[in-house]
Design a protein around this motif. Sequence first.
Motif, PDB file in Angstrom:
ATOM      1  N   PHE A 113      66.774 -20.731  86.308  1.00 47.49           N
ATOM      2  CA  PHE A 113      66.022 -21.943  86.622  1.00 47.49           C
ATOM      3  C   PHE A 113      66.233 -22.984  85.521  1.00 47.49           C
ATOM      4  N   ILE A 114      65.894 -24.227  85.848  1.00 50.65           N
ATOM      5  CA  ILE A 114      66.045 -25.333  84.900  1.00 50.65           C
ATOM      6  C   ILE A 114      64.722 -25.540  84.168  1.00 50.65           C
ATOM      7  N   VAL A 115      64.808 -25.674  82.858  1.00 48.26           N
ATOM      8  CA  VAL A 115      63.626 -25.885  82.023  1.00 48.26           C
ATOM      9  C   VAL A 115      63.284 -27.367  81.980  1.00 48.26           C
ATOM     10  N   GLY A 116      61.994 -27.666  82.090  1.00 52.40           N
ATOM     11  CA  GLY A 116      61.548 -29.053  81.986  1.00 52.40           C
ATOM     12  C   GLY A 116      61.689 -29.815  83.281  1.00 52.40           C
ATOM     13  N   ASP A 117      61.769 -31.137  83.164  1.00 50.68           N
ATOM     14  CA  ASP A 117      61.794 -31.977  84.360  1.00 50.68           C
ATOM     15  C   ASP A 117      63.162 -32.579  84.641  1.00 50.68           C
ATOM     16  N   SER A 161      69.934 -31.585  87.518  1.00 46.95           N
ATOM     17  CA  SER A 161      71.381 -31.786  87.581  1.00 46.95           C
ATOM     18  C   SER A 161      71.851 -31.203  88.891  1.00 46.95           C
ATOM     19  N   SER A 162      72.500 -32.026  89.718  1.00 50.68           N
ATOM     20  CA  SER A 162      72.930 -31.536  91.025  1.00 50.68           C
ATOM     21  C   SER A 162      73.911 -30.379  90.877  1.00 50.68           C
ATOM     22  N   GLU A 163      74.753 -30.399  89.849  1.00 50.50           N
ATOM     23  CA  GLU A 163      75.708 -29.315  89.638  1.00 50.50           C
ATOM     24  C   GLU A 163      74.994 -28.021  89.269  1.00 50.50           C
ATOM     25  N   THR A 164      73.971 -28.140  88.425  1.00 47.51           N
ATOM     26  CA  THR A 164      73.213 -26.951  88.029  1.00 47.51           C
ATOM     27  C   THR A 164      72.424 -26.399  89.202  1.00 47.51           C
ATOM     28  N   VAL A 165      71.799 -27.266  89.958  1.00 50.35           N
ATOM     29  CA  VAL A 165      71.051 -26.832  91.138  1.00 50.35           C
ATOM     30  C   VAL A 165      71.981 -26.110  92.115  1.00 50.35           C
ATOM     31  N   ALA A 166      73.175 -26.656  92.330  1.00 49.55           N
ATOM     32  CA  ALA A 166      74.142 -26.036  93.242  1.00 49.55           C
ATOM     33  C   ALA A 166      74.589 -24.679  92.736  1.00 49.55           C
ATOM     34  N   LEU A 167      74.750 -24.561  91.431  1.00 53.33           N
ATOM     35  CA  LEU A 167      75.165 -23.295  90.826  1.00 53.33           C
ATOM     36  C   LEU A 167      74.127 -22.205  91.073  1.00 53.33           C
ATOM     37  N   ILE A 168      72.876 -22.535  90.796  1.00 51.17           N
ATOM     38  CA  ILE A 168      71.794 -21.571  91.016  1.00 51.17           C
ATOM     39  C   ILE A 168      71.679 -21.237  92.500  1.00 51.17           C
ATOM     40  N   THR A 189      76.284 -21.495  83.766  1.00 46.71           N
ATOM     41  CA  THR A 189      76.354 -20.256  84.533  1.00 46.71           C
ATOM     42  C   THR A 189      75.021 -20.001  85.223  1.00 46.71           C
ATOM     43  N   ALA A 190      75.009 -19.117  86.214  1.00 48.41           N
ATOM     44  CA  ALA A 190      73.762 -18.749  86.872  1.00 48.41           C
ATOM     45  C   ALA A 190      73.855 -17.314  87.373  1.00 48.41           C
TER      46      ALA A 190
END
Length: 260
Positions: free
Chosen positions: A116-120, A123-130, A235-236
Amino acid sequence: MIEVLNTTELPRAREAGALVAGILQTLKSRCEVGTNLRDIDLWTQAMITEAGAQSCYVDYEPSFGRGPFGHYICTSVNDAVLHGKPYDYTLANGDLLTLDLAVSAGGVVADSAISFIVGDATSSETVALISATERALSAGIAVARPDARIGDISHAIGVVLSEAGYEINTEFGGHGVGSTMHQGPHIPNTGRPGRGYRLRPGLLLALEPWVMADTAELVTDADGWTLRSATGCRTAHSEHTIAITDDGAEILTLPPRSQP
């Protein structure tokens, strides 16, 4: 070794799974900008001890690691994907954090991981990765049933990850669990359907799709444990422990709010 649980052991597996899921969700709610990875480890230790359970990690000493792991949870940040050792690091806004936890309760192990992403920050790339790892996990679970093969699970996971555009590393993958954390069968994150060990009721499997944004190559930290992407990309990693039942697969590590 491959263990198959009997009907009297399955309730203990459910209890272990619920404990792991509950701890992970509690930790996720506490992880914010400014949280130190060492505090996450201490919180995990306290919750495992309070539950009268045992850590699978503290004394874990496999051939691929350097000495006993010595911590209660894996905390992997950003380019770290597997076996991240907690250290003196303070989480920043937008960090991608993976928590991987295995606990033995009542003599049965459950293993799960969440990213998961910390804070507020987003990132669309990070969301897609997860999302890709979560969708791959769901696809693998969907085909897990009696008389299916390990290759069916691997293939289902691999199709999702490949179609999402990610390369797949097969050095580490899913595995069986039971009275110990790592058992057979090995479950690669890609494979050929109709191949491998035949599933049967009572089998516990930890399925764990993981990917790196632009590589399939891992490098090992100086700590001898933490595995990172060779390019420094994010990474995820998503993981559930499931039990094969007469009707299909029961997810043992669903978060409490997801329980039926």
